[in-house]
Structure formats: C-alpha cells, structure tokens
Design a protein around this motif. Structure first.
Motif, PDB file in Angstrom:
ATOM      1  N   GLN A  72      33.165  28.125  44.757  1.00  0.00           N
ATOM      2  CA  GLN A  72      32.360  27.752  43.588  1.00  0.00           C
ATOM      3  C   GLN A  72      31.506  26.520  43.839  1.00  0.00           C
ATOM      4  O   GLN A  72      30.584  26.230  43.091  1.00  0.00           O
ATOM      5  N   TYR A  80      28.364  43.545  43.543  1.00  0.00           N
ATOM      6  CA  TYR A  80      29.300  44.489  44.143  1.00  0.00           C
ATOM      7  C   TYR A  80      28.871  45.929  43.936  1.00  0.00           C
ATOM      8  O   TYR A  80      27.994  46.225  43.134  1.00  0.00           O
ATOM      9  N   ILE A  84      29.849  44.881  37.960  1.00  0.00           N
ATOM     10  CA  ILE A  84      30.709  43.840  37.422  1.00  0.00           C
ATOM     11  C   ILE A  84      29.928  42.945  36.473  1.00  0.00           C
ATOM     12  O   ILE A  84      29.046  42.196  36.893  1.00  0.00           O
TER      13      ILE A  84
ATOM     14  N   ALA B 181      37.108  43.036  42.086  1.00  0.00           N
ATOM     15  CA  ALA B 181      35.773  42.425  42.133  1.00  0.00           C
ATOM     16  C   ALA B 181      35.512  41.547  40.910  1.00  0.00           C
ATOM     17  O   ALA B 181      34.778  40.565  41.006  1.00  0.00           O
ATOM     18  N   TYR B 182      36.119  41.883  39.766  1.00  0.00           N
ATOM     19  CA  TYR B 182      35.935  41.048  38.578  1.00  0.00           C
ATOM     20  C   TYR B 182      36.446  39.636  38.827  1.00  0.00           C
ATOM     21  O   TYR B 182      35.814  38.655  38.457  1.00  0.00           O
ATOM     22  N   GLN B 184      36.907  38.206  41.743  1.00  0.00           N
ATOM     23  CA  GLN B 184      36.049  37.564  42.748  1.00  0.00           C
ATOM     24  C   GLN B 184      34.790  37.011  42.114  1.00  0.00           C
ATOM     25  O   GLN B 184      34.398  35.876  42.365  1.00  0.00           O
ATOM     26  N   ALA B 185      34.168  37.851  41.265  1.00  0.00           N
ATOM     27  CA  ALA B 185      32.923  37.434  40.620  1.00  0.00           C
ATOM     28  C   ALA B 185      33.167  36.179  39.788  1.00  0.00           C
ATOM     29  O   ALA B 185      32.382  35.230  39.834  1.00  0.00           O
ATOM     30  N   ALA B 186      34.282  36.171  39.051  1.00  0.00           N
ATOM     31  CA  ALA B 186      34.597  35.004  38.217  1.00  0.00           C
ATOM     32  C   ALA B 186      34.859  33.783  39.099  1.00  0.00           C
ATOM     33  O   ALA B 186      34.464  32.661  38.774  1.00  0.00           O
ATOM     34  N   HIS B 187      35.511  34.021  40.223  1.00  0.00           N
ATOM     35  CA  HIS B 187      35.812  32.959  41.171  1.00  0.00           C
ATOM     36  C   HIS B 187      34.522  32.327  41.688  1.00  0.00           C
ATOM     37  O   HIS B 187      34.387  31.105  41.745  1.00  0.00           O
ATOM     38  N   ILE B 188      33.564  33.176  42.067  1.00  0.00           N
ATOM     39  CA  ILE B 188      32.277  32.689  42.573  1.00  0.00           C
ATOM     40  C   ILE B 188      31.539  31.918  41.482  1.00  0.00           C
ATOM     41  O   ILE B 188      30.907  30.898  41.741  1.00  0.00           O
ATOM     42  N   ASP B 189      31.664  32.413  40.221  1.00  0.00           N
ATOM     43  CA  ASP B 189      31.022  31.711  39.112  1.00  0.00           C
ATOM     44  C   ASP B 189      31.702  30.383  38.799  1.00  0.00           C
ATOM     45  O   ASP B 189      31.184  29.599  38.017  1.00  0.00           O
ATOM     46  N   GLY B 190      32.886  30.176  39.360  1.00  0.00           N
ATOM     47  CA  GLY B 190      33.615  28.951  39.066  1.00  0.00           C
ATOM     48  C   GLY B 190      34.301  28.983  37.714  1.00  0.00           C
ATOM     49  O   GLY B 190      34.479  27.949  37.071  1.00  0.00           O
ATOM     50  N   ALA B 191      34.691  30.196  37.271  1.00  0.00           N
ATOM     51  CA  ALA B 191      35.331  30.313  35.963  1.00  0.00           C
ATOM     52  C   ALA B 191      36.768  29.792  36.016  1.00  0.00           C
ATOM     53  O   ALA B 191      37.469  29.996  36.998  1.00  0.00           O
ATOM     54  N   ARG B 198      40.240  34.960  28.980  1.00  0.00           N
ATOM     55  CA  ARG B 198      39.542  35.178  27.714  1.00  0.00           C
ATOM     56  C   ARG B 198      38.389  36.176  27.850  1.00  0.00           C
ATOM     57  O   ARG B 198      38.155  36.989  26.959  1.00  0.00           O
ATOM     58  N   TYR B 199      37.661  36.102  28.968  1.00  0.00           N
ATOM     59  CA  TYR B 199      36.435  36.901  29.055  1.00  0.00           C
ATOM     60  C   TYR B 199      36.545  38.112  29.968  1.00  0.00           C
ATOM     61  O   TYR B 199      35.654  38.939  30.001  1.00  0.00           O
ATOM     62  N   ILE B 200      37.616  38.211  30.743  1.00  0.00           N
ATOM     63  CA  ILE B 200      37.770  39.400  31.580  1.00  0.00           C
ATOM     64  C   ILE B 200      39.032  40.164  31.198  1.00  0.00           C
ATOM     65  O   ILE B 200      38.980  41.323  30.802  1.00  0.00           O
TER      66      ILE B 200
END
Lengths: 354, 287
Positions: A72, A80, A84, B181-182, B184-191, B198-200
């Motif tokens: 991050q 992907y 997503i 992947a959800y 991972q995506a959140a991880h990359i976003d820094g969530a 809450r959001y996934i």
C-alpha cells in the motif's frame, strides 16, 4: 517508472514458482507477460506488486530497492481477471475509493472521477451498483479505479479473459489509448499470443516459471531467440522438425530439401531444428512441397486449420478461406523456405536474414 | 390451425394437489374450524364468529407470552448473529484445521432438542450440575428453578450454544465464496481490516446472513422443546414462551377454540415478520 527485477525467485514450500529472473521493464510502456496457465505470470505480477515477498533477489523501482516496502506504500494498481469492485459502492464511489483513502479534497475527487468516467464511458451509470452492470462495464469500473489512482505501476492480470469476444476486442483496442497519457508502466498478463501482438509494446515470454525472452513484441515474434520462446509465442503451436544440414542444403528427408540461408550454410553440417509457423504452411502455392495425411480439419471463421502428419511430424496448417478436406486424405502442402526459423542443437536461434 | 384440448392433463397435477392437501391445507383447515366454533364433544359445533380471536387478543396472558417471546428472540438474534459472524471470521480458510473446526461447529446442531434441554438441565443444577455448582461456589446466587433471571440466562445461553453454529456455518460458506482477488485489491488500496469487513465481507455475506437471520428468527420464535425440558416454563410463568403457552391452553386446559385462534395469530405474526424482514433486505436487489 523504471522497474527492475534482480535475481528474483519465488519458492513456496518445495515448489518453485519463479526461477531466478532478471527483467527490466520498459518505463511508460505496455509490457506484456505472455505464457500459458501456470507459467508464472500471476506470481511475477504479485512479486512486482509486493503482494508476495521474493525468496531471493531484489525489486528496484526508479533506482531504489523496494523489496521490503508494503504494497500500500508503493504506487501500484491492479486489475484482475475476475471483476473486482466494492459490492456495496456505486460506480462513482468505487472509482473514488483510492482517492478517498489518499485523503484528497472533495472537489478534486469529483473532478478526477468525472474525467475517468468519461474516458471509460461510465458517466451514465455512475450511480449504479456493480451488480447492476454488464461484465464489460464492471471491468471498466475496475480499470477506472486503477487509472484514477495515477499509480506508477499498473498490473493487469488477464483483464479481458472473462469478457465475451466482442467486448474483449473493443476494450483491447481502447486499453493502450487509455494508458497512453498516464505515463504509467503497464504490465499486462495474457495467455494469447494474438492478444500480445495486437497490444504491441514489449513482451516477455514465460515458460514454467522462467522468462524466456524479453523485447519489443513484434521483434521477438519474428526472431524468437530459442525454440522455447517460439513455442510460447505461437498459436496454433509452431511446427517443428529435425533437419539434416549438408553444405548449403537442408534435408527434411531424402526427398524433401531446400537451400539454406548463407549464415546457416557457413555453420557445421549436422542436425538442426526448424520452426515454421502454421500460417506459413499452406495447402496451395509455391515453395517447398511436402506431402501429408490430413488428421483433423476445422474451420474457425475465415480460417481453416488442418492438422496433418508430414514426414512423421504432426504439423498444423492455417490457411485463409474455407478448404475442405477428408479425414485421412493425402495432400500436398507448401511453404516458403525463407520463413523457416533454424535452431541449433542447444535450441538457440541461428540468426538469418529474412 | 386447430388447437387440441385435452383435459386429461389435469390428472398429472393430482399427486401434488393431494400432497399439499394432506400436508398443509387439511390440518390448517382443522385449526380454522376450531377457531371459529365451539364444541362440547359429540362432534357438535356451534358458530362463534371472531369471539376466540377477540378473547386471545385481549388476554393479558397472551400479551405477556408474546412479550416474552419477542424479548427472547431479540436477545437470541442480537447475540447469535454477531457472535456467529465473529466465529466464522476467525475460522481458518484453508489447511488441516478447516475440517476440525467444521466438525466441532456442526456437533451441537446434531443433538436433538430434548437432549439439549436435559443436558443443560443437569449441567445447570445448582447442587450437582457443573455449571450451577461452580457458579454458586464462586459466590453467585444462581438457581434456575427459582430465580427468573437465572432461568432466562440459562435458556438464552443454551440456545446460543445450540444454534450459533448454524449462523457460523452459513457465514463461513459466504466468506469462502469471496474470491481472493477482493482481499488483494483491498490490500493494494490500503484498506483497513475494518474496511475489508464492512465493504467486502459484509456485503458479500448479505444473502446468507438474511437466510441465517430468518432461520434463527423462525426457530427461536417457535421454540418449545428446550425450555420445556429445561424450565418447564417456570419459575412461575417467566419462561413460558408462546408455544409453551399454546400447548398449555390446547392440551392442559383443553380450550380448543382459543388455542386454535391463538395458533392462527401466532402463524400470522411469524409470517408477517418474515415477510417484512425479507422484503426490506431484498429491496435493493430488485431495483
């Protein structure tokens, strides 16, 4: 942004996912990772993103080692194969989400979301939820989220694989344009050689966890430096055979032979491998004539694909138009010997002028 | 072109009609029959109109039982749903412990209601039960056969023990269906972990959670066997929930008319709450 993998490898348990790899991506360009499933495309992307820590080696970005820096904190965005998006957010909020995390002021977020919604033709559905969109629109939303972030490195992991044919073509045409102005280094994974050719840019061919070759897409298609690279970058598979080189002639067998280029003629006599792309082996025309027995013939759109047994080799011929063949029929096929790629006993390309 | 008419096709529906008739319609009609009439035996019936319904709806006893039932069901949902989600979140997603956890979770669900009641009865006895004895020896004044608070606590804890697993298993199934992947995506976003939940995870679990809450609501609203075996509705009437009260009226006092009217009201309450809840939860999906 310049990204460089230095001796990077990845082992999980006893399995090696990526063998020691050195790769320097072209900054601000489309870099394509081409390989079959399990060739290591996704692993390589996860390493680049920082989702996976390399077992050995280092990752450099803009001249700085970033191996240990969490994902991050790097300027990375990823899209992907599966679509997503945040399921409970509208398209607008989905696109805005990375900006909100970054803590940008409201009107700037608004302006940037509008800008990228326009670019990706999402403006009419900004208030909708992802579930209410078609697959193509969902993937556009995900792409917009990656773009809006303004990340230096954008990783696209087979983003078009789940879309239907028409949408895939449409988005494939648009993708390079979308990223052209962003200045981002784009990494695009695909298993389809044709897709790599259409996207252009630079390509790294991957096979079984190794980068086989990296270079400008069209040049590594024309001049694969090894038989392995030629195999990865050919669909249908490239035709191969062993030939006997004597003087300046190549013998496929006693009755089929042709003159070899000067570079090869000057090399020692003996066994060499040839590679011949399926669309260079045709059921009519001129050049070297070979006889073969038709095993499978199929028609895909305006192309006919024939699998034929030629002098003991299973070859594929791909020709324009509809050609009808009977199973087991004996036919003549032709190829231009100048189209042959020659590989030495180590499967390395023998450089020849075409 | 002439259409051929063949009424014989109706015969094909007969099995279903018979099944529904015997399964639902005839028993329900029997209840309806009693709800509007008075009988003194000899199969003689006298029309009473809505008398029984008015009587039930005005009776304080019914109000109290309904109130207790509402309170019990609310407590059950407030405890079991968040607890179920929390347990599901903390269960491993892969590895050898998955099956161990799943079996452990499924165990309480496999035990028959009356056995659960009997088990907890003995477990909670103040003089010999492990729970009751330990609580008392630690200085708590605990006696579920005499104190309403103890009785309620025991009933609620018993239900939580018996049924939280159902929520856990449903939520776990929902969580497992979220592609990697959800995350991972959140991880990359820094969530943050909270944002991921809450959001996934929560939105992705919405459907299974709706089902879980509906099932737990219906089951706990109609609970009978476990509190009957554990407390018998006591002390006094403090744990007399709707179905226990209903059985008392129908079989204890043999007031078939009021009992039938109460059954119908009971049924309609369950139906209404389920319908409202489901409609509200699914409102967004249908737009």
């Amino acid at each position: 942004m310049a990204i460089e993998l230095r001796n990077v490898s990845l082992r999980i348990g006893a399995e090696t996912h990526i063998y020691e790899t050195n790769l320097s991506l072209q900054p601000g360009q489309f870099n394509i990772l081409l390989g079959t499933t399990l060739s290591g495309k996704t692993s390589l992307m996860r390493l680049m993103a920082g989702l996976e820590k390399p077992t050995s080696g280092e990752l450099w970005m803009n001249g700085e080692a970033v191996t240990g820096i969490p994902v991050q904190k790097r300027s990375v965005a990823m899209v992907y194969q599966a679509f997503i998006n945040y399921p409970s957010f509208s398209v607008y909020d989905n696109i805005a989400s990375p900006l909100k995390v970054a803590g940008l002021p409201k009107d700037e977020i608004d302006a940037r979301v509008q800008q990228f919604a326009d670019l990706l033709q999402l403006t009419p559905m900004l208030h909708r939820l992802p579930d209410e969109l078609s697959g193509g629109q969902q993937q556009r939303t995900a792409l917009a989220r990656a773009l809006v972030k303004g990340a230096d490195l954008v990783l696209l992991d087979e983003p078009l694989a789940n879309l239907d044919y028409k949408l895939r073509e449409e988005l494939r045409d648009e993708l390079p344009k979308m990223f052209a102005d962003s200045g981002a280094t784009v990494v695009y994974a695909t298993s389809e050689p044709l897709e790599a050719l259409m996207l252009g840019g630079y390509t790294a061919t991957l096979n079984e966890g190794r980068v086989v070759q990296f270079g400008e897409t069209s040049s590594i298609y024309r001049q694969p430096d090894s038989l392995e690279a030629a195999r990865v970058f050919s669909d249908p598979p490239i035709n191969t055979a062993t030939i006997e080189k004597r003087g300046n002639s190549a013998y496929l067998n006693d009755s089929v032979s042709w003159t070899v280029p000067a570079q090869l003629a000057s090399m020692p006599d003996g066994r060499y491998s040839i590679g011949l792309r399926p669309h260079h082996l045709l059921p009519d025309g001129e050049g070297v004539k070979v006889g073969g027995e038709v095993q499978i013939a199929e028609i895909s759109g305006s192309e006919s694909i024939m699998r034929v047994n030629i002098e003991g080799n299973n070859w594929v011929s791909e020709a324009h138009g509809i050609h009808s063949f009977e199973f087991g029929e004996h036919r003549s096929f032709f190829f231009d010997s100048k189209r042959c790629l020659y590989f030495d006993s180590n499967d390395k390309l023998v450089e020849t002028q075409v | 072109m002439r259409k051929t008419t063949n009424q014989k096709a109706w015969w094909l529906v007969t099995p279903v009609l018979l099944l529904v008739a015997f399964n639902a319609f005839i028993p329900l009609m029997t209840v309806v029959n009693y709800a509007f009439q008075e009988t003194f035996g000899n199969n003689q019936f006298f029309w009473e109109g809505t008398t029984w319904f008015e009587k039930v709806l005005r009776s304080e006893r019914f109000h109290d039982a309904l109130g207790r039932q509402m309170l019990f069901t609310s407590m059950i949902l407030v405890i079991e749903v968040p607890l179920g989600i929390a347990v599901a979140l903390s269960m491993p997603r892969k590895g050898p412990w998955v099956s161990v956890c799943l079996v452990l979770m499924a165990l309480p669900l496999l035990i028959p209601w009356n056995v659960v009641g009997a088990m907890w009865n003995i477990f909670a006895l103040p003089d010999i039960g492990l729970l009751g004895y330990s609580l008392n020896s630690m200085g708590f004044d605990y006696n579920f056969t005499r104190q309403p608070v103890s009785a309620w606590m025991t009933t609620v804890v018993m239900d939580v023990w018996h049924w939280t697993s159902l929520v856990v298993l449903l939520c776990y199934a929902g969580l497992c269906s979220i592609p990697d992947a959800y995350y991972q995506a959140a991880h990359i976003d820094g969530a943050s972990p909270w944002a991921v939940f809450r959001y996934i995870q929560l939105p992705k679990m919405k459907r299974v959670l709706t089902i879980a809450i509906l099932l737990r609501f219906m089951d706990s609203f109609m609970i009978y066997t476990e509190p009957f075996v554990l407390t018998g509705g006591g002390p006094g009437n403090t744990t007399t929930f709707l179905s226990i009260d209903l059985v008392k009226i129908a079989l204890g006092q043999f007031d078939l008319g009021p009992a039938a009217a109460m059954s119908l009201i009971y049924f309609l309450v369950v139906l209404l709450i389920c319908w409202v809840f489901y409609t509200v939860m699914m409102r967004n999906e249908e737009q």
